[in-house]
Scaffold this active site. Structure first.
Site, PDB file in Angstrom:
ATOM      1  N   HIS A 167       0.865  -1.175   0.000  1.00  0.00           N
ATOM      2  CA  HIS A 167       0.000   0.000   0.000  1.00  0.00           C
ATOM      3  C   HIS A 167       0.905   1.230   0.000  1.00  0.00           C
ATOM      4  O   HIS A 167       1.717   1.402   0.908  1.00  0.00           O
ATOM      5  CB  HIS A 167      -0.888  -0.012   1.252  1.00  0.00           C
ATOM      6  CG  HIS A 167      -1.973   1.018   1.268  1.00  0.00           C
ATOM      7  ND1 HIS A 167      -1.732   2.371   1.221  1.00  0.00           N
ATOM      8  CD2 HIS A 167      -3.313   0.897   1.319  1.00  0.00           C
ATOM      9  CE1 HIS A 167      -2.874   3.023   1.254  1.00  0.00           C
ATOM     10  NE2 HIS A 167      -3.852   2.159   1.310  1.00  0.00           N
ATOM     11  N   HIS A 181      -0.163   3.735  11.802  1.00  0.00           N
ATOM     12  CA  HIS A 181       0.719   4.830  11.398  1.00  0.00           C
ATOM     13  C   HIS A 181       0.889   5.820  12.546  1.00  0.00           C
ATOM     14  O   HIS A 181      -0.019   6.049  13.346  1.00  0.00           O
ATOM     15  CB  HIS A 181       0.056   5.543  10.206  1.00  0.00           C
ATOM     16  CG  HIS A 181       0.937   6.532   9.517  1.00  0.00           C
ATOM     17  ND1 HIS A 181       0.450   7.613   8.809  1.00  0.00           N
ATOM     18  CD2 HIS A 181       2.288   6.605   9.409  1.00  0.00           C
ATOM     19  CE1 HIS A 181       1.441   8.297   8.298  1.00  0.00           C
ATOM     20  NE2 HIS A 181       2.571   7.714   8.650  1.00  0.00           N
ATOM     21  N   GLU A 195      -3.155  15.228  10.754  1.00  0.00           N
ATOM     22  CA  GLU A 195      -4.112  14.825   9.724  1.00  0.00           C
ATOM     23  C   GLU A 195      -5.545  15.078  10.198  1.00  0.00           C
ATOM     24  O   GLU A 195      -6.014  14.460  11.155  1.00  0.00           O
ATOM     25  CB  GLU A 195      -3.946  13.336   9.402  1.00  0.00           C
ATOM     26  CG  GLU A 195      -2.542  12.970   8.924  1.00  0.00           C
ATOM     27  CD  GLU A 195      -2.382  11.480   8.718  1.00  0.00           C
ATOM     28  OE1 GLU A 195      -3.319  10.725   9.051  1.00  0.00           O
ATOM     29  OE2 GLU A 195      -1.319  11.060   8.229  1.00  0.00           O
ATOM     30  N   TYR A 222     -15.579   5.046   4.595  1.00  0.00           N
ATOM     31  CA  TYR A 222     -14.116   5.055   4.498  1.00  0.00           C
ATOM     32  C   TYR A 222     -13.598   3.685   4.901  1.00  0.00           C
ATOM     33  O   TYR A 222     -13.972   3.136   5.944  1.00  0.00           O
ATOM     34  CB  TYR A 222     -13.551   6.153   5.402  1.00  0.00           C
ATOM     35  CG  TYR A 222     -12.053   6.259   5.399  1.00  0.00           C
ATOM     36  CD1 TYR A 222     -11.362   6.530   4.221  1.00  0.00           C
ATOM     37  CD2 TYR A 222     -11.317   6.100   6.569  1.00  0.00           C
ATOM     38  CE1 TYR A 222      -9.976   6.633   4.208  1.00  0.00           C
ATOM     39  CE2 TYR A 222      -9.934   6.215   6.575  1.00  0.00           C
ATOM     40  CZ  TYR A 222      -9.276   6.472   5.388  1.00  0.00           C
ATOM     41  OH  TYR A 222      -7.911   6.572   5.383  1.00  0.00           O
ATOM     42  N   HIS A 242      -6.185  13.328  13.787  1.00  0.00           N
ATOM     43  CA  HIS A 242      -5.072  12.587  14.356  1.00  0.00           C
ATOM     44  C   HIS A 242      -3.870  13.527  14.341  1.00  0.00           C
ATOM     45  O   HIS A 242      -3.270  13.759  13.292  1.00  0.00           O
ATOM     46  CB  HIS A 242      -4.793  11.314  13.550  1.00  0.00           C
ATOM     47  CG  HIS A 242      -5.975  10.401  13.479  1.00  0.00           C
ATOM     48  ND1 HIS A 242      -6.405   9.819  12.314  1.00  0.00           N
ATOM     49  CD2 HIS A 242      -6.825   9.983  14.446  1.00  0.00           C
ATOM     50  CE1 HIS A 242      -7.467   9.070  12.560  1.00  0.00           C
ATOM     51  NE2 HIS A 242      -7.739   9.151  13.843  1.00  0.00           N
ATOM     52  N   HIS A 263      -2.555   5.999  14.832  1.00  0.00           N
ATOM     53  CA  HIS A 263      -3.916   5.806  14.335  1.00  0.00           C
ATOM     54  C   HIS A 263      -3.878   4.693  13.299  1.00  0.00           C
ATOM     55  O   HIS A 263      -2.816   4.214  12.910  1.00  0.00           O
ATOM     56  CB  HIS A 263      -4.470   7.095  13.735  1.00  0.00           C
ATOM     57  CG  HIS A 263      -3.561   7.745  12.744  1.00  0.00           C
ATOM     58  ND1 HIS A 263      -2.501   8.556  13.119  1.00  0.00           N
ATOM     59  CD2 HIS A 263      -3.521   7.711  11.380  1.00  0.00           C
ATOM     60  CE1 HIS A 263      -1.869   8.996  12.043  1.00  0.00           C
ATOM     61  NE2 HIS A 263      -2.461   8.479  10.969  1.00  0.00           N
TER      62      HIS A 263
END
Length: 453
Positions: free
Chosen positions: A306, A349, A355, A364, A379, A385
């Site tokens: 990803h 992450h 963010e 989502y 976040h 998160h």
């Protein structure tokens, strides 16, 4: 319809300004447009006398000596010069619209936060009175950082106008349709479109279909521009041709009017006797525009892994530190997921950037529950998160066929600065107090023995 002309006999385009009625295509182009024939001077900027008795005036969006590839300005030919559009100023209060630095000692900004959609009240709200600041970052006085807002608008501005000396404004509608009648033309936007209004440009906001709700990123720093594509090449992501700048439009109307100005985080109003939207013709590269997010062409992994979410950047605003943005505007839209042997949703992450996300519509993929259309999450920098248990288990055990992630559109305002919550965001907005618990049921799978669990 095409037309045949002489003497070459070739069919030519029916219009010289593109294929979208009322708009000119391109991002950062040098445009020219006139609402009356012959109003735009040719071959020069400041003739001794302008046609129609207009006044020539330059609107500079950058310093005169900015590098040529960054220099932005527009020449306006207007009924009255802008000095006639302000008079004495009176300071006013818009209590829900805040600017950085705004650090409330009674608010804890450290944490992972998520909000349900803000609801409309019974009190009519305009673009000015309906703005609700959620976070601020940086410093408006030194022109760095940003603020994020949610707007709740039910009423058009009447004989009322606004401009911000502090910021460029990025508008992301979530419900309802708005019209931005600006000095340089008219922009209509709806959900899944955005608008960019430059610093210093006068406009009024009208409700075409209400009530209207959406998100606003107020950019105190350098202007938004398209990100470099690097090895991706010349195509995909946001293509310049899909940005639309309005053609010239003006009104010659006398009426008692109010102009509100945001300057250094403060609001002032001034009274005039006419509409300031009186630019009959203009040329330049400092102008508002709109963009249809449905034209964004995402790129991603086609075999495994990803990529970083920066691959979905629509617009970026530089900070002065190479590769580290004052703001990134990032879009998560429908797309195909094809990576093999890969955890496909965004991974867990912790990030140097802060963010703030908003949901325009749909689900989502990293948060299938709780992050609803019109909602928002934050976040902050260096706070972990990632997917909740449902998303993690689903993606970890999915049959990895080619799958289209459909009916989804969320975005992110990302900044290098910590984002501070306002008192409204902490105490009045519908904060999901249990959001932090979405990770509480994630299991420990490690037991010391090899093998995939």
């Amino acid at each position: 319809m095409n037309k045949v002309t002489s003497p070459h006999g070739l069919q030519t385009a029916a219009t010289t300004v593109g294929t979208t009625d009322g708009y000119m295509p391109g991002f950062g182009n040098d445009f020219e447009t006139e609402a009356l024939p012959g109003a735009l001077p040719q071959g020069m900027n400041s003739p001794q006398k302008v046609n129609y008795g207009l006044y020539g005036e330059q609107l500079s969006g950058t310093a005169f000596t900015a590098p040529s590839h960054q220099n932005e300005r527009t020449w306006c030919y207007r009924i009255r010069p802008s000095v006639k559009h302000t008079h004495r100023f009176t300071k006013i209060d818009l209590p829900y619209w805040k600017s950085a630095p705004h650090v409330d000692p009674d608010v804890t900004s450290l944490g992972q936060y998520r909000w349900d959609p803000l609801t409309h009240s019974d009190t009519p709200q305009t673009w000015l009175t309906g703005m609700r600041t959620m976070t601020t970052a940086g410093d408006v006085n030194t022109q760095v950082g940003m603020a994020s807002h949610i707007y709740l608008v039910t009423e058009s501005m009447k004989d009322s106008y606004f401009y911000s000396a502090d910021s460029e404004v990025l508008v992301v509608p979530q419900e309802g349709r708005l019209r931005f009648a600006t000095e340089l033309g008219v922009i209509d936007i709806e959900p899944q479109e955005i608008a960019i209004i430059p610093r210093g440009l006068v406009y009024r906001v009208e409700v075409l279909e209400g009530p209207a709700r959406g998100f606003v990123c107020e950019n105190y720093g350098q202007k938004f521009h398209l990100p470099g594509r690097g090895p991706i090449g010349a195509n995909c992501m946001a293509n310049p041709r899909d940005f639309k700048t309005p053609i010239a439009a003006f009104e010659d109307r006398d009426a008692p009017s109010t102009v509100t100005i945001k300057w250094a985080g403060q609001f002032h109003e001034t009274k005039i006797g006419h509409s300031p939207l009186d630019v009959v013709a203009w040329h330049g590269n400092y102008a508002p525009c709109k963009y249809d997010l449905r034209t964004y062409c995402p790129v991603g992994a086609i075999l495994f892994d990803h990529p970083d979410p920066s691959i979905f950047t629509v617009l970026t605003a530089d900070s002065g530190v190479e590769g580290t943005a004052n703001i990134d505007f990032v879009l998560f839209r429908d797309r195909w997921m094809v990576a093999e042997d890969t955890f496909r949703p965004p991974w867990y992450h912790k990030n140097v950037m802060s963010e703030l996300m908003g949901n325009i519509f749909g689900i989502y993929d990293a948060k299938p529950k709780g992050f609803v259309p019109g909602g928002m999450s934050l976040h902050n920098m260096m706070l972990p998160h990632g997917p909740d248990k449902t998303a993690f288990e689903g993606a970890s055990n999915a049959d990895l066929k080619a799958e289209k992630l459909a009916n989804t559109m969320s975005f992110m305002f990302e900044t290098r600065f910590p984002q501070h919550l306002t008192a409204f965001a902490a105490n009045e907005a519908p904060l999901q107090d249990d959001y932090i618990d979405c990770w509480s049921d994630i299991e420990k799978k490690f037991d010391g023995t090899p093998g995939k669990k």
